[in-house]
Design an enzyme around this catalytic site. Structure first.
Site, short mmCIF file in Angstrom:
data_model
loop_
_atom_site.label_atom_id
_atom_site.label_comp_id
_atom_site.label_asym_id
_atom_site.label_seq_id
_atom_site.Cartn_x
_atom_site.Cartn_y
_atom_site.Cartn_z
N ASP A 49 0.89 -1.04 -0.04
CA ASP A 49 -0.08 -0.02 0.16
C ASP A 49 0.92 1.34 -0.02
O ASP A 49 0.45 2.37 -0.51
CB ASP A 49 -1.05 -0.03 1.14
N LEU A 99 -11.59 7.69 0.83
CA LEU A 99 -11.48 8.65 1.78
C LEU A 99 -9.97 9.19 1.27
O LEU A 99 -9.06 8.44 0.64
CB LEU A 99 -11.26 8.09 3.18
N LYS A 135 -9.21 2.41 11.32
CA LYS A 135 -9.28 2.01 9.87
C LYS A 135 -9.11 0.46 9.90
O LYS A 135 -8.05 0.11 9.76
CB LYS A 135 -8.42 2.76 9.02
N CYS A 450 20.25 -30.38 10.82
CA CYS A 450 21.54 -30.76 11.07
C CYS A 450 21.63 -31.73 12.54
O CYS A 450 20.98 -31.36 13.43
CB CYS A 450 22.31 -29.60 11.29
N CYS A 455 27.29 -29.40 17.00
CA CYS A 455 27.25 -28.35 15.98
C CYS A 455 27.26 -27.20 16.84
O CYS A 455 26.41 -26.79 17.69
CB CYS A 455 25.72 -28.30 15.11
#
Length: 734
Positions: A49, A99, A135, A450, A455
């Site tokens: 928008d 509007l 709104k 993984c 790790c």
């Protein structure tokens, strides 16, 4: 610029002479008409928008500076888009206008000055009398009742002609098919059809589970749902509606049209007839109060279970509205105060992969920094391999990015019109980015993992999760400190947190005695946390707060849980085989046994909390708590409910028995409770309910902070964190 592109960062001077301005105006008209069709007709916008608004504002500035370039058919003078041929056309007896927008305080003040001038007032700050409304970011429609019965519903369309969606509107539960007493012979009400956020999230979970693309946002999903050829599909989407304006009203014998003085009165009347009118409306006198209303809702927009993109302000008195009149496109007596955008376009610079505490590999986007949703975003989630493929985002693309409040930023889609031919698709890596292990996708899973237990990325994120608020809540043990302590080999896993060498910490840069004392105190506090919090902190897959509480109340201690069979755990109501299998697998590992011994040696609480013998006064009840209670902690309130046989979810629904309200409650829960007619209790009522199991006869419902008055006004960066699936637990309070 190709079709689908946003406005450029620099545009021609609107007041400049020459053919360049005329060419730019023609190009803008073409672009805006194209995007109008994408948004209003196809429900498939290409740009956010904010980018569309920038195009319109640029064209309007050119036309104002160069009146000879203004045309009657310019999109600056039009409303909405074309009407689809899928539905029968409906001509609006009164046009459904758009509007005008105010994007900052100066533009709102300029509108107030125009209003004052139009009403022959000497001072723009004089009390005019306004109604402020939210709104709603949805789809505008008109609903016509005759003798109190719903006979016709239509979209706005191009403002003059819309589409007949009567059958679909009848399927929206909250919209009455018959009005209450006092309905006139003809009543046209205008409002916004929208999709609640919770419903939207549930739809996306279903989409992702089915391997389908996620819906882009609630507004587009609502629009697509409303225009289904099969009305039963619309009925199943969970749409909702807020009424915000009167259209045609005609009185008849025995049911005259009411004599209304103001817009606020009209909204009160619609409410009395049984139509849903937004409760966050407010009557104010001055434009300064309008600004305060808009600022408040900009701050609290994410407290709501529906999306808003601004506030709407209307001159209240109807006689003044008539005096001000309208332009070809919009009423002069109303304006929309637009909030900063939560969707913007930017360039996707790279796609990388992060490894979470369970080893889950999550792709994320590295972005050209863009300011959206109140902050600068440089990274955004892409969810998983399938979603990257379904969205078909590629490195170098212009992409739409969304960030709403505290939600992790997300790449929604590429702007395909800006993609050159030949750009390569992205492929998921085969090897973990943090260690040399292969990444694998288990059969039937949506995610890639993984599985290396050592790790480094898994260690980092698992410790962060353990110390987080949802885990052991160790304040001061955040991402940077965890990384530092791992680097300095002060810790290797979560068990080492309770035996940190503080002498070594004192030698590190940035650690004074006060910061050390604070962190030590936070870690010491964590030793006494309930066993359920420790279980959540361990990050066992599928085990969330509710499952952890059930295990800690069903077994004497962590040793008993570790020794329990899958069958024993699965037999607990609310645990089930999936959680039981995951917990059993976790505690069968040598790593889990070593952690338990570290916790034991450090004096961490490993004792369960057996279910008390409290009377089951709340059996079959669902109690939601919001705000802070004087006599109960967050966990204590939840435990009090559950120990008496009640349920304590994190959200309000039609199944909720009562909502307990403390100080500083969540506005969204209060609003939903009021909308659904759920009983609201203060703390004294809660205590009485715990003891007796009976709701008080006449509870005093506490007001929400800054609630509307009685006048009844209404209204129109590291990589993303891993979010593993958990069971349906919810906090006791907001």
């Amino acid at each position: 610029m190709t079709e689908g592109s946003a406005a450029p960062d620099t545009a021609p001077d609107p007041a400049a002479d020459g053919t360049a301005i005329e060419a730019r105006a023609a190009e803008l008209r073409s672009l805006i008409e194209y995007h109008n069709e994408r948004y209003h007709t196809l429900d498939d916008p290409e740009i956010p928008d904010a980018d569309y608004d920038a195009l319109v504002r640029e064209l309007r500035a050119i036309e104002e500076a160069n009146p000879q370039l203004a045309t009657a058919d310019s999109p600056t003078q039009a409303v909405g888009g074309a009407v689809q041929s899928t539905f029968a056309p409906v001509t609006h007896e009164l046009p459904m206008m758009s509007l005008d927008n105010a994007f900052d305080a100066a533009e709102l003040q300029a509108w107030a000055e125009r209003v004052a001038k139009g009403l022959d007032l000497d001072d723009a700050a004089a009390p005019v009398g306004y109604v402020c409304e939210l709104k709603i970011d949805g789809v505008a429609c008109s609903i016509r009742y005759e003798r109190g019965e719903l006979v016709l519903a239509a979209t706005r369309g191009n403002g003059r002609v819309g589409e007949d969606i009567t059958a679909n509107i009848r399927g929206i539960d909250i919209i009455p098919n018959s009005l209450g007493p006092g309905a006139p012979a003809v009543l046209e009400v205008r409002g916004e059809v929208y999709l609640p956020i919770a419903t939207f999230d549930a739809l996306n979970e279903s989409q992702e589970a089915a391997g389908l693309p996620r819906y882009v946002n609630p507004r587009n999903t609502a629009a697509g749902s409303l225009r289904q050829k099969d009305a039963s599909i619309t009925a199943g989407r969970g749409l909702a509606f807020w009424a915000y304006q009167l259209g045609v009203v005609e009185g008849g014998a025995g049911a005259p049209a009411p004599q209304l003085e103001g817009h606020g009165d009209a909204l009160d009347w619609l409410d009395s007839l049984g139509l849903p009118v937004n409760p966050e409306r407010r009557r104010v006198a001055t434009i300064a109060e309008v600004s305060a209303y808009a600022e408040r809702w900009l701050e609290h927009r994410h407290d709501l279970d529906y999306e808003i993109d601004g506030a709407v302000v209307k001159v209240d008195r109807l006689v003044r509205q008539r005096a001000l009149g309208s332009t070809a496109k919009a009423p002069r007596w109303a304006i929309a105060v637009k909030f900063p955008p939560e969707e913007r376009t930017t360039t996707l610079l790279d796609i990388q992969v992060s490894i979470g505490r369970t080893g889950k590999a999550t792709p994320f986007a590295v972005l050209d920094p863009v300011f959206v949703g109140g902050s600068t975003v440089q990274m955004a989630t892409l969810h998983n391999e399938d979603q990257v493929a379904l969205k078909d985002v590629r490195v170098g693309d212009t992409v739409v990015v969304r960030k709403a409040g505290d939600v992790i930023p997300e790449v929604l889609r590429p702007v395909l019109a800006d993609r050159p031919r030949g750009r390569r698709k992205w492929k998921f890596p085969k090897v973990c980015p943090a260690c040399p292990s292969d990444l694998l996708r288990p059969e039937g899973e949506a995610h890639i993992f993984c599985f290396n237990p050592t790790c480094s990325a898994k260690r980092q994120t698992s410790i962060e999760h353990f110390a987080s608020r949802g885990g052991m809540d160790i304040e001061g043990m955040g991402e940077s400190r965890v990384a530092l302590f791992l680097e300095q080999e002060l810790i290797a896993d979560v068990g080492d947190i309770f035996s940190i060498d503080w002498d070594r910490v004192s030698e590190l840069e940035g650690f004074g005695q006060l910061s050390i004392d604070n962190l030590r105190a936070a870690i010491d506090d964590a030793r006494t946390r309930p066993l359920a919090r420790l279980l959540v902190g361990l990050g066992i897959r599928h085990l969330g707060p509710s499952g952890a509480e059930l295990l800690s109340s069903s077994f004497a201690d962590i040793d008993a849980i570790a020794a329990a069979s899958e069958e024993q755990m699965a037999a607990i109501d609310g645990v089930g085989p999936t959680i039981a299998h995951s917990v059993a697998q976790y505690f069968a590992t040598d790593e889990a046994a070593a952690l338990v011994e570290k916790f034991r040696a450090a004096g961490v609480n490993l004792i369960g909390t057996p279910t008390s013998e409290e009377p089951k006064t709340l059996e079959g009840m669902t109690i939601v708590v919001t705000g802070t209670l004087d006599g109960f902690s967050r966990d204590g309130a939840a435990q009090a409910i559950k120990s008496r046989g009640g349920k304590n979810p994190g959200s309000v629904s039609k199944k909720t028995t009562a909502v307990v309200v403390g100080t500083e409650p969540g506005a969204s829960k209060l609003t939903k409770a009021t909308d659904l007619g759920v009983r609201i209790l203060d703390e004294a009522g809660f205590v009485a309910l715990l003891e007796t199991g009976e709701l008080p006869d006449a509870p005093d419902a506490p007001d929400a902070p800054d609630a509307p008055d009685d006048s009844g006004e209404a209204g129109e960066a590291g990589p993303p964190d891993e979010a593993d699936a958990a069971d349906g637990g919810g906090d006791a309070t907001d």
